[in-house]
Every structure is written in C-alpha cells, then in structure tokens.
Design an enzyme around this catalytic site. Structure first.
Site, PDB file in Angstrom:
ATOM      1  N   LEU A  80      -7.134   5.998   3.940  1.00  0.00           N
ATOM      2  CA  LEU A  80      -6.378   5.970   2.692  1.00  0.00           C
ATOM      3  C   LEU A  80      -5.614   4.657   2.576  1.00  0.00           C
ATOM      4  O   LEU A  80      -4.905   4.260   3.511  1.00  0.00           O
ATOM      5  CB  LEU A  80      -5.397   7.141   2.646  1.00  0.00           C
ATOM      6  CG  LEU A  80      -4.338   7.113   1.531  1.00  0.00           C
ATOM      7  CD1 LEU A  80      -4.993   7.183   0.163  1.00  0.00           C
ATOM      8  CD2 LEU A  80      -3.348   8.261   1.703  1.00  0.00           C
ATOM      9  N   SER A  81      -5.741   3.980   1.439  1.00  0.00           N
ATOM     10  CA  SER A  81      -4.964   2.795   1.120  1.00  0.00           C
ATOM     11  C   SER A  81      -5.188   1.709   2.171  1.00  0.00           C
ATOM     12  O   SER A  81      -6.299   1.218   2.324  1.00  0.00           O
ATOM     13  CB  SER A  81      -3.509   3.172   0.956  1.00  0.00           C
ATOM     14  OG  SER A  81      -2.780   2.149   0.324  1.00  0.00           O
ATOM     15  N   ALA A  82      -4.163   1.314   2.930  1.00  0.00           N
ATOM     16  CA  ALA A  82      -4.381   0.338   3.994  1.00  0.00           C
ATOM     17  C   ALA A  82      -5.415   0.853   4.986  1.00  0.00           C
ATOM     18  O   ALA A  82      -6.232   0.082   5.504  1.00  0.00           O
ATOM     19  CB  ALA A  82      -3.063   0.040   4.707  1.00  0.00           C
ATOM     20  N   SER A 107       0.832  -1.194   0.000  1.00  0.00           N
ATOM     21  CA  SER A 107       0.000   0.000   0.000  1.00  0.00           C
ATOM     22  C   SER A 107       0.859   1.233   0.000  1.00  0.00           C
ATOM     23  O   SER A 107       2.017   1.196  -0.403  1.00  0.00           O
ATOM     24  CB  SER A 107      -0.940  -0.046   1.210  1.00  0.00           C
ATOM     25  OG  SER A 107      -1.942   0.900   1.105  1.00  0.00           O
ATOM     26  N   GLY A 152      -8.719   0.235   3.386  1.00  0.00           N
ATOM     27  CA  GLY A 152      -9.141  -1.145   3.549  1.00  0.00           C
ATOM     28  C   GLY A 152      -9.685  -1.411   4.942  1.00  0.00           C
ATOM     29  O   GLY A 152     -10.686  -2.109   5.114  1.00  0.00           O
TER      30      GLY A 152
END
Length: 470
Positions: free
Chosen positions: A146-148, A15, A151
């Site tokens: 954001l990103s990780a 990520s 998720g």
C-alpha cells in the site's frame, strides 16, 4: 537513512499516514510472530509472519508491505490477508521498516540503492522469502503493498521477476519512478510524460537480460486519491502492459461492488481496479460474506475487499477446508463462449476423482473430466476461473492459474434514475403508488422524484434492481 529536520515535513506528504501503534485485530488460529536472523538484512528491516495452522509444504507465500507510519501489526490486523491465509492455505510475510531507515517509516521506493536488485530494503525482503521457503517449504511467492509499500512492491516485481509470480500495487507508484527523495512528490502528484515503452524500459533495466516470465500485476486506485494521484495507475498500466507486450486498451471491463471497475489487459496478465470516489488507502470490506475481508480504519477504507480480489487474480483460492495433496491442474483454457455460457478445458491430474471449478472465487460446479461449461452468465461480461483437482476423500488440491472468459453479446445496460424517471422511460410501471421494475416486477419503492434506484436490463425489456451498483 536519517533525514535532515528540514525534510521531515516534506516527507510527511510522501504517502500514507496512520496513527502510530494502530492496534491489530485479533488474528485467527495460526501463528503470528516476529522472525529474526533471516539473513544479512542489508536494508535493516524487521520480519513478521503469519502461518495458518497445519499449513502444508509447498503452500504459496504472500509478502505484504505496509504504508508510511504503519506497522506489520496494523497491516496484519486490517488488510484481510490473515483471513484469506486461513481460508485458502498460504503464509504471509509482513516486512516492517522503522524510523532508523525513514522518519515516517516509509519503505524507500524512491532510493535506487534501496530498491535495486542485490541490495538495500529490496534485498532484505527477498531474504525473507528465501528464509520462509527454507523453514516453511513455501512455494510460489507474491508481493503486495500500500502506498509507499505499493511503490516498493512495484520495484520488487521489476528487480526480482524470478522471485515473484505476481504482484498487487495499491495506491502505489510505477517501478523506478523516482531516483531521489526530491523526485518522489513529483511522481505522486504529476504525470511524468513517459511513453509505455519508456516505462517498460525502466522495468527491463532493473534486471538486465531477463526475458520472462514476468509477474502478473493487479493495480488498485481510488479516483479521489489526492496523495497518490490516479495518474499513477495509468502509468502502472502502461508500464506493465508494455512489459507483457499487450495493448494499453482493455480486452474487457467488469463492474464490481463498491463502485469498482475492473479492466482486464491481455489474457488477464494485467488488471486495473478503479474505485469511484475512494481516497487514499487500502480497499477492505469487513464482514463474514464469501467475498468480504479486512477491518476498516484510518486508510483502510470500506468499499471492496481488494485482498480477496487480488488473491483470486493470483489463483490462491481454495475450498476453505483441509487442503488435498493433488497438484494444481495445468493448461486451463477457454474453449468457447456464448451469450450466457463459458466452456473450459484443462489437462488431467493423475489421481483426481473430480474437479471443482470456481468463478470469481465462488464454486461454479464440478466435473468428472477435464472440461466444464458454465451457464446462466451475463452477456458481454468477464469472469475469472480457476480449477482444482479433488481427491478420493473429497479434498481439493491447489488451484490452477486463473483464466478470464468473456461472454459474447452486449453487456447488460444499467440505468440510475429516480423512480419517476424510470417509469416515464418505460423501465418500470406504477401500481398503488409504488414503482415496479418491468419484467422482474420488483418493488422499487414509492413512485416519486425523491427515490433513486439502479436498474439492470438483464434481457430486452426485463429489468432487475441492481443497487448499490450494476
């Protein structure tokens, strides 16, 4: 968890990567600090928070999750959420993970023990929400990442729909996409081949027996993201439209600044924001304009302020002054639309002297009663509305939940071409060596094949300059 050395390089591609210790920009007048002792903390996370000065009890709470190798400080200083908290009156919690959990400081969105209901990092985040509510009297909660962090935000929405009223997933992954570190890269890079129903079942399995209400979800994705591929936005759309029981085809689309296309699903329960040409990162738009926020930097990309748009989607917008005490109006609904009008109605609020109506975050007008008609709109275009009750002292209270109104008629057509091509196509004319838009008469620059402009046909035969986007 600590990873074996042979997996360190593998994790590096999972990520977002940012320089460690990225400096936060100066916050506004509120209090930014670390909070300790917020609970049993089974996920071994740290808690930071930003509280604007004079924040009243009952104000909303936003949980903002950083990406890999980032910190709470970096996200606080760049994402724009602190600016919006000051502007519209809500608190922000920034969970932070460390290398003790993951060598790249990624939230572990790929480990079921960390993102499932009742344990791990997800449970620590929920304890932060509970702690903030106890100390600050915070109201409804939202989560973004954001990103990780995106998720993990998706997993939190699935596992704790009773805690979060809405979410925003930026360059992130569908809920329960991976169940191990080895599956993580496959989720980031490839289509998983699941149907919308199968994706929705992964959400429903995260909190068995929950039948609603479900969080409203915004999905942000750059089309040139090669770290978390754009297919993840499609899978997130399929997942959350299935959960809501609405079609996977949008009910409307809208072109926004920064090459952004907004697609609305159902009654604005899911929205997807696709940013043309943007890579991996959080979309920001530094500046002092009404729709600007954030600070650019590595993986904070200057396109459009996603945090601003997300706050509008959640209905967090206010008047920017001292908030009033009146509650948010309920029952906001669209009662009719025309080619250039949208009519709204809502339930009256006791004690309201008037109401302020906001369109896409900007004031559209006021009303003395529970109805309003907005005029001068573009045909075939979607607009997000909220309404707030104003007390006798002129202070607006909490904003209502948003609704989306789509005007009738065909959307305005846009044309991007050289000035020479515009003239030969009949959209512009030449005078004194310069091209002028037909209808508006705006000067487009020299009449040649080297100057390219975008024109919008606001009405038949009437063109206006619409650079940089339409």
């Amino acid at each position: 968890m600590r990873l074996p050395a042979r997996l360190v390089a593998f994790v590096a591609v999972l990520s977002l990567l940012l320089p460690p210790g990225a400096a936060a920009h100066a916050a506004a007048a509120g209090d930014y600090r670390q909070v300790t002792g917020f609970g049993s903390n089974p996920g071994n996370l740290q808690m930071f928070e930003y509280v604007p000065a004079g924040l009243p009890a009952g104000a909303p709470l936003v949980v903002a999750l950083h990406g890999c190798t980032q910190s709470a400080d970096a996200y606080h200083g760049h994402s724009g959420w602190a600016e919006l908290a000051d502007r519209w009156g809500f608190a922000v919690v920034y969970p932070q993970t460390t290398t003790a959990n993951n060598v790249q400081r990624c939230f572990q969105w790929f480990e079921p023990g960390e993102y499932g209901r009742g344990g791990g990092e997800a449970a620590s985040v929920v304890q932060m929400v509970q702690d903030a509510r106890g100390r600050l009297g915070s109201g409804r909660a939202y989560v973004t990442g954001l990103s990780a962090g995106g998720g993990m935000a998706a997993n939190l929405l699935a596992a704790y729909p009773d805690v979060f009223a809405g979410g925003s997933i930026n360059a992130g992954l569908p809920a329960a996409c991976a169940s191990s570190l080895l599956q993580a890269t496959g989720c980031q890079m490839n289509d998983q081949g699941l149907t919308p129903r199968q994706w929705g079942d992964r959400v429903r399995a995260a909190f068995p027996g929950h039948t609603g209400p479900w969080p409203r979800v915004a999905i942000w994705q750059g089309t040139a993201d090669y770290t978390v591929r754009p297919v993840n936005a499609d899978e997130l759309r399929d997942q959350w439209t299935d959960v809501w029981g609405v079609p996977q085809a949008p009910t409307s689309t809208q072109t926004l600044p920064g090459g952004t296309t907004r697609s609305v699903y159902g009654d604005s329960v899911v929205e997807v924001y696709s940013i043309a040409g943007m890579g991996h990162g959080l979309a920001v738009d530094p500046g002092s304009g009404a729709e600007q926020c954030g600070a650019s930097g590595a993986y904070f990309l200057d396109t459009i302020c996603s945090s601003h748009r997300t706050a509008l989607f959640w209905g967090l917008d206010g008047d920017g002054g001292e908030p009033g005490a009146l509650p948010a109006p309920t029952g906001l609904r669209v009662t009719g639309t025309g080619d250039d009008t949208a009519s709204l109605a809502w339930d009256a609020v006791e004690g309201a002297a008037s109401y302020v109506v906001r369109r896409d975050g900007a004031d559209a007008g006021t009303s003395e009663a529970g109805a309003f008609t907005d005029t001068g709109l573009a045909p075939g275009t979607s607009y997000a509305y909220t309404v707030a009750a104003v007390d006798a002292e002129g202070r607006a209270g909490a904003a209502s939940a948003p609704v989306t109104a789509t005007t009738a008629g065909a959307p305005p057509r846009c044309f991007t071409a050289t000035n020479y091509a515009h003239v030969t196509a009949g959209r512009a004319h030449v005078r004194g060596g310069y091209a002028y838009a037909n209808g508006s008469g705006q000067n487009m620059g020299l009449f040649n094949v080297f100057v390219t402009r975008t024109l919008r046909e606001a009405s038949p035969g009437y063109f206006v300059i619409a650079d940089p986007g339409c």
